[in-house]
Design a protein around this motif. Structure first.
Motif, PDB file in Angstrom:
ATOM      1  N   HIS A  76       0.810  -1.226   0.000  1.00  0.00           N
ATOM      2  CA  HIS A  76       0.000   0.000   0.000  1.00  0.00           C
ATOM      3  C   HIS A  76       0.844   1.278   0.000  1.00  0.00           C
ATOM      4  CE1 HIS A  76      -3.159  -2.825   0.859  1.00  0.00           C
ATOM      5  NE2 HIS A  76      -2.695  -3.089   2.053  1.00  0.00           N
ATOM      6  N   LYS A  77       1.934   1.271   0.764  1.00  0.00           N
ATOM      7  CA  LYS A  77       2.710   2.502   0.980  1.00  0.00           C
ATOM      8  C   LYS A  77       3.891   2.652   0.043  1.00  0.00           C
ATOM      9  CE  LYS A  77       1.615   2.372   5.934  1.00  0.00           C
ATOM     10  NZ  LYS A  77       2.195   2.196   7.297  1.00  0.00           N
ATOM     11  N   GLY A  78       4.426   1.535  -0.468  1.00  0.00           N
ATOM     12  CA  GLY A  78       5.574   1.604  -1.353  1.00  0.00           C
ATOM     13  C   GLY A  78       6.796   0.951  -0.742  1.00  0.00           C
ATOM     14  N   LEU A  79       7.977   1.472  -1.079  1.00  0.00           N
ATOM     15  CA  LEU A  79       9.258   0.938  -0.604  1.00  0.00           C
ATOM     16  C   LEU A  79       9.616   1.587   0.727  1.00  0.00           C
ATOM     17  CD1 LEU A  79      11.833  -0.770  -1.162  1.00  0.00           C
ATOM     18  CD2 LEU A  79      12.763   1.270  -2.308  1.00  0.00           C
ATOM     19  N   LEU A  80       9.862   0.740   1.748  1.00  0.00           N
ATOM     20  CA  LEU A  80      10.159   1.233   3.090  1.00  0.00           C
ATOM     21  C   LEU A  80      11.578   0.875   3.495  1.00  0.00           C
ATOM     22  CD1 LEU A  80       6.947   0.032   5.010  1.00  0.00           C
ATOM     23  CD2 LEU A  80       7.216   2.086   3.596  1.00  0.00           C
ATOM     24  N   LYS A  81      12.140   1.690   4.381  1.00  0.00           N
ATOM     25  CA  LYS A  81      13.398   1.376   5.059  1.00  0.00           C
ATOM     26  C   LYS A  81      13.077   1.251   6.546  1.00  0.00           C
ATOM     27  CE  LYS A  81      17.922   0.873   5.219  1.00  0.00           C
ATOM     28  NZ  LYS A  81      18.806   1.980   4.767  1.00  0.00           N
ATOM     29  N   VAL A  82      13.462   0.124   7.139  1.00  0.00           N
ATOM     30  CA  VAL A  82      13.153  -0.148   8.540  1.00  0.00           C
ATOM     31  C   VAL A  82      14.444  -0.399   9.290  1.00  0.00           C
ATOM     32  CG1 VAL A  82      11.859  -1.597  10.152  1.00  0.00           C
ATOM     33  CG2 VAL A  82      10.964  -1.210   7.843  1.00  0.00           C
ATOM     34  N   GLY A  83      14.637   0.301  10.406  1.00  0.00           N
ATOM     35  CA  GLY A  83      15.841   0.130  11.202  1.00  0.00           C
ATOM     36  C   GLY A  83      15.605   0.576  12.622  1.00  0.00           C
ATOM     37  N   GLU A  84      16.694   0.744  13.359  1.00  0.00           N
ATOM     38  CA  GLU A  84      16.586   1.166  14.750  1.00  0.00           C
ATOM     39  C   GLU A  84      15.905   2.525  14.881  1.00  0.00           C
ATOM     40  OE1 GLU A  84      17.056  -0.567  17.286  1.00  0.00           O
ATOM     41  OE2 GLU A  84      18.236  -2.261  16.557  1.00  0.00           O
ATOM     42  N   GLY A  85      16.072   3.339  13.853  1.00  0.00           N
ATOM     43  CA  GLY A  85      15.480   4.677  13.906  1.00  0.00           C
ATOM     44  C   GLY A  85      14.009   4.736  13.552  1.00  0.00           C
ATOM     45  N   GLY A  86      13.437   3.614  13.158  1.00  0.00           N
ATOM     46  CA  GLY A  86      12.023   3.591  12.812  1.00  0.00           C
ATOM     47  C   GLY A  86      11.790   3.214  11.361  1.00  0.00           C
ATOM     48  N   VAL A  87      10.670   3.685  10.825  1.00  0.00           N
ATOM     49  CA  VAL A  87      10.252   3.343   9.472  1.00  0.00           C
ATOM     50  C   VAL A  87      10.234   4.597   8.600  1.00  0.00           C
ATOM     51  CG1 VAL A  87       8.429   2.339   8.050  1.00  0.00           C
ATOM     52  CG2 VAL A  87       8.823   1.465  10.364  1.00  0.00           C
ATOM     53  N   VAL A  88      10.882   4.512   7.436  1.00  0.00           N
ATOM     54  CA  VAL A  88      10.929   5.630   6.490  1.00  0.00           C
ATOM     55  C   VAL A  88      10.409   5.143   5.145  1.00  0.00           C
ATOM     56  CG1 VAL A  88      12.409   7.271   5.279  1.00  0.00           C
ATOM     57  CG2 VAL A  88      12.894   6.669   7.656  1.00  0.00           C
TER      58      VAL A  88
END
Length: 360
Positions: free
Chosen positions: A122-134
Protein backbone atom coordinates in the motif's frame (compact mmCIF):
# COMPACT_ATOMS: atom_id res chain seq x y z
CA UNK A 1 -47.43 -28.36 -14.71
CA UNK A 2 -46.08 -27.05 -18.03
CA UNK A 3 -46.95 -23.52 -16.94
CA UNK A 4 -45.02 -23.97 -13.67
CA UNK A 5 -41.96 -25.37 -15.49
CA UNK A 6 -42.07 -22.53 -18.00
CA UNK A 7 -42.35 -19.96 -15.20
CA UNK A 8 -39.35 -21.43 -13.33
CA UNK A 9 -37.29 -21.65 -16.52
CA UNK A 10 -38.20 -18.11 -17.44
CA UNK A 11 -37.22 -16.89 -13.96
CA UNK A 12 -33.86 -18.63 -14.13
CA UNK A 13 -33.19 -17.21 -17.57
CA UNK A 14 -34.16 -13.73 -16.39
CA UNK A 15 -31.82 -14.02 -13.41
CA UNK A 16 -28.99 -15.27 -15.62
CA UNK A 17 -29.45 -12.41 -18.07
CA UNK A 18 -29.54 -9.96 -15.18
CA UNK A 19 -26.23 -11.33 -13.88
CA UNK A 20 -24.68 -10.98 -17.34
CA UNK A 21 -25.94 -7.41 -17.68
CA UNK A 22 -24.64 -6.58 -14.19
CA UNK A 23 -21.22 -8.03 -15.01
CA UNK A 24 -20.95 -6.13 -18.30
CA UNK A 25 -22.05 -2.89 -16.69
CA UNK A 26 -20.08 -2.99 -13.43
CA UNK A 27 -17.07 -5.23 -13.97
CA UNK A 28 -13.80 -3.42 -13.14
CA UNK A 29 -11.76 -5.57 -15.51
CA UNK A 30 -11.12 -5.71 -19.23
CA UNK A 31 -9.96 -9.34 -19.50
CA UNK A 32 -7.89 -11.18 -22.05
CA UNK A 33 -7.06 -14.92 -22.19
CA UNK A 34 -4.39 -16.29 -19.87
CA UNK A 35 -2.20 -18.86 -21.62
CA UNK A 36 -1.11 -21.71 -19.35
CA UNK A 37 2.09 -23.75 -19.82
CA UNK A 38 1.58 -26.74 -22.08
CA UNK A 39 4.35 -28.87 -20.56
CA UNK A 40 3.72 -31.38 -17.79
CA UNK A 41 4.90 -30.44 -14.27
CA UNK A 42 7.73 -32.49 -12.70
CA UNK A 43 6.78 -35.73 -10.97
CA UNK A 44 5.72 -35.19 -7.37
CA UNK A 45 8.24 -36.10 -4.66
CA UNK A 46 6.48 -34.66 -1.57
CA UNK A 47 9.83 -33.58 -0.09
CA UNK A 48 8.20 -30.46 1.35
CA UNK A 49 6.17 -32.69 3.65
CA UNK A 50 9.39 -33.01 5.68
CA UNK A 51 9.59 -29.32 6.65
CA UNK A 52 10.00 -28.26 10.24
CA UNK A 53 7.41 -25.64 11.18
CA UNK A 54 9.07 -22.64 12.84
CA UNK A 55 6.86 -20.37 14.92
CA UNK A 56 3.68 -22.25 14.07
CA UNK A 57 0.66 -20.26 15.20
CA UNK A 58 2.74 -17.13 15.93
CA UNK A 59 3.20 -15.85 12.37
CA UNK A 60 0.33 -14.50 10.30
CA UNK A 61 0.98 -15.04 6.59
CA UNK A 62 4.79 -14.60 6.53
CA UNK A 63 5.25 -13.96 2.80
CA UNK A 64 9.03 -13.61 2.66
CA UNK A 65 12.10 -14.38 4.78
CA UNK A 66 15.56 -12.92 5.30
CA UNK A 67 18.68 -13.71 7.33
CA UNK A 68 20.25 -10.73 9.07
CA UNK A 69 22.75 -9.81 11.76
CA UNK A 70 22.26 -7.79 14.92
CA UNK A 71 25.66 -7.37 16.51
CA UNK A 72 27.30 -10.78 16.49
CA UNK A 73 24.01 -12.67 16.38
CA UNK A 74 22.20 -14.02 13.33
CA UNK A 75 18.41 -13.91 13.14
CA UNK A 76 15.73 -15.20 10.79
CA UNK A 77 13.40 -12.32 9.89
CA UNK A 78 9.96 -12.10 8.33
CA UNK A 79 7.09 -9.64 8.02
CA UNK A 80 3.51 -10.62 8.80
CA UNK A 81 -0.03 -9.61 7.92
CA UNK A 82 -0.53 -7.95 11.32
CA UNK A 83 2.14 -5.38 10.56
CA UNK A 84 5.14 -6.79 12.43
CA UNK A 85 8.75 -7.32 11.44
CA UNK A 86 9.51 -10.42 13.50
CA UNK A 87 12.70 -12.31 14.14
CA UNK A 88 13.64 -15.73 15.47
CA UNK A 89 16.38 -16.17 18.07
CA UNK A 90 18.82 -19.07 18.02
CA UNK A 91 16.78 -20.87 20.69
CA UNK A 92 13.74 -20.90 18.37
CA UNK A 93 11.73 -18.19 20.12
CA UNK A 94 10.14 -15.42 18.09
CA UNK A 95 10.31 -11.72 18.91
CA UNK A 96 7.91 -9.06 17.63
CA UNK A 97 10.83 -6.77 16.84
CA UNK A 98 9.50 -3.75 14.91
CA UNK A 99 5.91 -2.64 14.36
CA UNK A 100 5.58 -1.34 10.80
CA UNK A 101 1.79 -1.44 10.59
CA UNK A 102 -0.70 -2.36 7.90
CA UNK A 103 -1.68 -5.65 6.29
CA UNK A 104 0.32 -5.36 3.06
CA UNK A 105 3.91 -6.20 4.08
CA UNK A 106 5.44 -8.46 1.42
CA UNK A 107 9.06 -8.63 0.22
CA UNK A 108 11.93 -8.10 2.67
CA UNK A 109 15.72 -7.96 2.25
CA UNK A 110 18.66 -6.96 4.43
CA UNK A 111 20.22 -3.61 3.52
CA UNK A 112 23.95 -3.10 3.46
CA UNK A 113 23.76 -0.71 6.42
CA UNK A 114 22.14 -3.39 8.58
CA UNK A 115 18.57 -2.16 8.27
CA UNK A 116 15.84 -3.72 6.17
CA UNK A 117 14.16 -2.85 2.91
CA UNK A 118 10.49 -3.84 2.94
CA UNK A 119 7.82 -3.67 0.27
CA UNK A 120 4.53 -2.42 1.66
CA UNK A 121 1.96 -3.10 -1.04
CA UNK A 122 0.00 0.00 0.00
CA UNK A 123 2.71 2.50 0.98
CA UNK A 124 5.57 1.60 -1.35
CA UNK A 125 9.26 0.94 -0.60
CA UNK A 126 10.16 1.23 3.09
CA UNK A 127 13.40 1.38 5.06
CA UNK A 128 13.15 -0.15 8.54
CA UNK A 129 15.84 0.13 11.20
CA UNK A 130 16.59 1.17 14.75
CA UNK A 131 15.48 4.68 13.91
CA UNK A 132 12.02 3.59 12.81
CA UNK A 133 10.25 3.34 9.47
CA UNK A 134 10.93 5.63 6.49
CA UNK A 135 9.08 5.61 3.16
CA UNK A 136 11.76 5.68 0.46
CA UNK A 137 9.43 5.64 -2.55
CA UNK A 138 5.67 5.94 -2.94
CA UNK A 139 5.65 7.19 -6.52
CA UNK A 140 7.75 7.07 -9.67
CA UNK A 141 9.67 10.20 -10.59
CA UNK A 142 9.64 9.41 -14.32
CA UNK A 143 5.91 10.06 -14.67
CA UNK A 144 4.64 10.88 -11.17
CA UNK A 145 2.61 7.66 -11.06
CA UNK A 146 1.69 6.04 -7.76
CA UNK A 147 3.31 2.79 -6.65
CA UNK A 148 0.16 0.74 -6.08
CA UNK A 149 1.49 -2.73 -5.34
CA UNK A 150 5.10 -2.82 -4.10
CA UNK A 151 5.96 -6.49 -4.01
CA UNK A 152 9.59 -7.73 -3.89
CA UNK A 153 12.95 -6.01 -3.37
CA UNK A 154 16.72 -6.52 -3.63
CA UNK A 155 19.69 -4.18 -3.08
CA UNK A 156 22.84 -4.09 -5.22
CA UNK A 157 26.38 -3.47 -3.99
CA UNK A 158 26.32 0.05 -5.41
CA UNK A 159 23.31 0.88 -3.24
CA UNK A 160 20.75 0.73 -6.05
CA UNK A 161 17.46 -0.83 -4.96
CA UNK A 162 15.42 -2.84 -7.44
CA UNK A 163 11.81 -3.64 -6.64
CA UNK A 164 8.64 -4.74 -8.37
CA UNK A 165 5.29 -2.99 -8.61
CA UNK A 166 3.00 -5.96 -9.28
CA UNK A 167 0.16 -3.95 -10.80
CA UNK A 168 -0.42 -0.31 -11.62
CA UNK A 169 -4.19 -0.91 -11.85
CA UNK A 170 -5.10 -3.15 -8.91
CA UNK A 171 -3.85 -3.10 -5.32
CA UNK A 172 -2.92 -5.88 -2.90
CA UNK A 173 -6.48 -6.62 -1.79
CA UNK A 174 -7.60 -6.78 -5.43
CA UNK A 175 -4.84 -9.03 -6.74
CA UNK A 176 -7.42 -11.53 -8.00
CA UNK A 177 -8.77 -8.86 -10.36
CA UNK A 178 -5.32 -8.54 -11.92
CA UNK A 179 -5.21 -12.34 -12.27
CA UNK A 180 -8.64 -12.39 -13.93
CA UNK A 181 -7.87 -9.50 -16.26
CA UNK A 182 -4.51 -11.09 -17.19
CA UNK A 183 -3.11 -7.92 -18.74
CA UNK A 184 0.45 -6.63 -18.22
CA UNK A 185 0.09 -3.90 -15.58
CA UNK A 186 3.30 -4.67 -13.67
CA UNK A 187 6.71 -3.03 -13.76
CA UNK A 188 10.26 -3.24 -12.44
CA UNK A 189 11.48 -0.12 -10.64
CA UNK A 190 14.85 1.23 -9.49
CA UNK A 191 15.41 3.46 -6.47
CA UNK A 192 18.58 5.57 -6.55
CA UNK A 193 19.66 6.31 -2.94
CA UNK A 194 22.01 9.08 -4.04
CA UNK A 195 19.27 11.14 -5.69
CA UNK A 196 16.29 9.66 -3.80
CA UNK A 197 14.52 9.11 -7.10
CA UNK A 198 12.63 6.15 -8.51
CA UNK A 199 12.63 5.24 -12.20
CA UNK A 200 11.05 2.57 -14.42
CA UNK A 201 13.36 -0.12 -15.79
CA UNK A 202 10.67 -2.37 -17.29
CA UNK A 203 6.93 -2.01 -17.79
CA UNK A 204 4.17 -4.12 -19.34
CA UNK A 205 4.92 -7.06 -17.04
CA UNK A 206 2.23 -9.61 -16.22
CA UNK A 207 2.09 -9.34 -12.44
CA UNK A 208 5.69 -8.38 -11.66
CA UNK A 209 6.82 -10.33 -8.62
CA UNK A 210 10.15 -11.61 -7.23
CA UNK A 211 13.48 -9.94 -8.01
CA UNK A 212 17.03 -11.25 -7.58
CA UNK A 213 20.58 -10.32 -8.56
CA UNK A 214 23.07 -12.77 -10.04
CA UNK A 215 26.14 -13.73 -8.03
CA UNK A 216 28.31 -11.27 -9.97
CA UNK A 217 25.46 -8.76 -10.12
CA UNK A 218 25.80 -8.52 -13.88
CA UNK A 219 22.11 -9.26 -14.40
CA UNK A 220 18.82 -8.89 -12.58
CA UNK A 221 15.92 -11.36 -12.63
CA UNK A 222 12.25 -10.46 -12.29
CA UNK A 223 9.36 -12.93 -12.17
CA UNK A 224 6.21 -12.57 -14.25
CA UNK A 225 3.67 -14.61 -12.31
CA UNK A 226 0.92 -14.58 -14.92
CA UNK A 227 3.27 -15.52 -17.77
CA UNK A 228 4.85 -18.41 -15.83
CA UNK A 229 8.33 -17.09 -16.52
CA UNK A 230 11.28 -15.04 -15.25
CA UNK A 231 13.05 -12.35 -17.26
CA UNK A 232 16.74 -11.44 -17.26
CA UNK A 233 17.70 -7.75 -17.40
CA UNK A 234 21.40 -7.17 -18.05
CA UNK A 235 23.04 -4.55 -15.83
CA UNK A 236 26.66 -4.69 -17.06
CA UNK A 237 28.86 -5.47 -20.04
CA UNK A 238 28.06 -5.52 -23.74
CA UNK A 239 24.48 -6.66 -23.06
CA UNK A 240 23.70 -3.85 -20.59
CA UNK A 241 20.06 -2.84 -20.89
CA UNK A 242 19.14 -5.94 -22.91
CA UNK A 243 16.20 -8.10 -21.86
CA UNK A 244 16.09 -11.89 -22.24
CA UNK A 245 13.83 -14.69 -21.04
CA UNK A 246 15.66 -16.47 -18.20
CA UNK A 247 13.21 -19.40 -17.85
CA UNK A 248 9.66 -19.89 -19.10
CA UNK A 249 6.88 -22.45 -19.14
CA UNK A 250 7.25 -22.97 -15.38
CA UNK A 251 4.83 -25.43 -13.73
CA UNK A 252 3.39 -22.66 -11.56
CA UNK A 253 3.30 -18.90 -11.25
CA UNK A 254 6.74 -17.70 -10.02
CA UNK A 255 6.54 -15.64 -6.85
CA UNK A 256 9.73 -14.70 -4.98
CA UNK A 257 13.15 -15.68 -6.31
CA UNK A 258 16.35 -15.86 -4.26
CA UNK A 259 20.03 -16.34 -5.12
CA UNK A 260 21.54 -19.55 -3.72
CA UNK A 261 25.15 -19.73 -2.43
CA UNK A 262 26.26 -21.67 -5.53
CA UNK A 263 24.93 -19.02 -7.93
CA UNK A 264 21.72 -20.83 -8.82
CA UNK A 265 18.26 -19.56 -7.84
CA UNK A 266 15.34 -20.82 -5.80
CA UNK A 267 11.93 -19.86 -7.19
CA UNK A 268 8.71 -20.31 -5.23
CA UNK A 269 5.81 -21.36 -7.48
CA UNK A 270 2.17 -20.72 -6.64
CA UNK A 271 -0.55 -23.03 -7.93
CA UNK A 272 -2.45 -21.08 -10.58
CA UNK A 273 -3.97 -24.12 -12.22
CA UNK A 274 -7.15 -23.81 -10.17
CA UNK A 275 -9.86 -26.35 -10.72
CA UNK A 276 -11.63 -25.11 -13.84
CA UNK A 277 -9.47 -22.00 -14.01
CA UNK A 278 -8.09 -22.94 -17.44
CA UNK A 279 -11.64 -22.97 -18.75
CA UNK A 280 -12.58 -19.74 -16.98
CA UNK A 281 -9.68 -17.91 -18.60
CA UNK A 282 -11.00 -18.70 -22.06
CA UNK A 283 -14.17 -16.66 -21.53
CA UNK A 284 -14.06 -12.92 -20.92
CA UNK A 285 -17.72 -12.82 -19.90
CA UNK A 286 -17.22 -15.49 -17.21
CA UNK A 287 -14.23 -13.56 -15.83
CA UNK A 288 -16.29 -10.38 -15.74
CA UNK A 289 -19.03 -12.17 -13.82
CA UNK A 290 -16.46 -13.46 -11.30
CA UNK A 291 -14.99 -9.98 -10.88
CA UNK A 292 -18.25 -8.61 -9.48
CA UNK A 293 -18.79 -11.60 -7.18
CA UNK A 294 -15.65 -11.93 -5.02
CA UNK A 295 -17.32 -14.65 -2.94
CA UNK A 296 -17.18 -16.95 -5.98
CA UNK A 297 -13.49 -16.20 -6.37
CA UNK A 298 -12.93 -17.21 -2.74
CA UNK A 299 -14.37 -20.63 -3.53
CA UNK A 300 -12.03 -21.03 -6.50
CA UNK A 301 -9.00 -19.81 -4.56
CA UNK A 302 -9.23 -22.87 -2.32
CA UNK A 303 -7.59 -24.88 -5.09
CA UNK A 304 -4.50 -22.65 -4.86
CA UNK A 305 -3.76 -24.02 -1.40
CA UNK A 306 -3.76 -27.71 -2.34
CA UNK A 307 -0.10 -27.84 -3.34
CA UNK A 308 3.31 -26.30 -2.67
CA UNK A 309 6.29 -26.21 -5.01
CA UNK A 310 9.69 -24.60 -5.35
CA UNK A 311 12.27 -25.10 -8.09
CA UNK A 312 16.03 -24.71 -8.21
CA UNK A 313 17.26 -23.15 -11.45
CA UNK A 314 20.87 -22.82 -12.61
CA UNK A 315 22.35 -19.44 -13.50
CA UNK A 316 21.90 -20.29 -17.19
CA UNK A 317 18.15 -20.88 -16.74
CA UNK A 318 18.26 -24.69 -16.66
CA UNK A 319 15.87 -26.41 -14.24
CA UNK A 320 17.90 -28.44 -11.73
CA UNK A 321 15.22 -29.89 -9.47
CA UNK A 322 11.77 -29.36 -8.02
CA UNK A 323 10.52 -29.91 -4.47
CA UNK A 324 6.84 -30.16 -3.67
CA UNK A 325 4.00 -31.18 -1.39
CA UNK A 326 1.31 -32.52 -3.70
CA UNK A 327 -1.29 -32.57 -0.90
CA UNK A 328 -0.79 -29.12 0.58
CA UNK A 329 -1.43 -30.59 4.02
CA UNK A 330 2.07 -29.89 5.38
CA UNK A 331 3.18 -26.95 3.25
CA UNK A 332 0.95 -24.97 0.91
CA UNK A 333 1.11 -21.83 -1.22
CA UNK A 334 4.87 -21.29 -0.88
CA UNK A 335 5.70 -17.67 -1.76
CA UNK A 336 9.45 -17.63 -1.03
CA UNK A 337 12.37 -20.04 -0.64
CA UNK A 338 15.71 -18.89 0.81
CA UNK A 339 18.79 -21.10 1.13
CA UNK A 340 21.09 -20.56 4.10
CA UNK A 341 23.60 -22.81 5.85
CA UNK A 342 22.41 -26.01 4.18
CA UNK A 343 18.71 -25.40 4.76
CA UNK A 344 15.79 -23.92 2.84
CA UNK A 345 13.45 -21.50 4.60
CA UNK A 346 9.95 -21.07 3.19
CA UNK A 347 7.53 -18.18 3.49
CA UNK A 348 3.83 -18.42 2.68
CA UNK A 349 0.92 -16.00 2.65
CA UNK A 350 -1.37 -18.90 3.53
CA UNK A 351 0.52 -20.55 6.40
CA UNK A 352 1.12 -19.47 10.01
CA UNK A 353 4.75 -20.63 10.18
CA UNK A 354 8.10 -20.54 8.39
CA UNK A 355 9.11 -23.89 6.87
CA UNK A 356 12.64 -25.20 7.36
CA UNK A 357 14.06 -28.05 5.29
CA UNK A 358 17.59 -29.59 5.34
CA UNK A 359 19.02 -29.84 1.84
CA UNK A 360 21.68 -32.46 2.51
Amino acid sequence: MKLVVFTITSSVLTLFLALIFHAILYSPISPQPLLFPSSQPPSSNNILQKVEKLGEGELLGPEDVAIGKDGDSLFLYTVTRDGWLKRMHSNGTWESWKMIGGDGLLGITVSMDGGFLVCDAHKGLLKVGEGGVVVLASQVNDDGSEIRFADAVIEAKDGSVYFSDASTKFGFNEWYLDALEARPHGRLLKFNPHTNTTSILLSQLSFANGVALSKDQDFLLVCETLRFRCLKYWLKGELEGKLDVFIDNLPGGPDNINLAPDGSFWIALIQLRWRGFDWIHKWSLVKKMLSVHPSLVEVLKGSMYTRAMTVNVASNGTLIRALDDSTGRTMSFVTSALEFDGHLYFGSLHNNFIGKLPLY
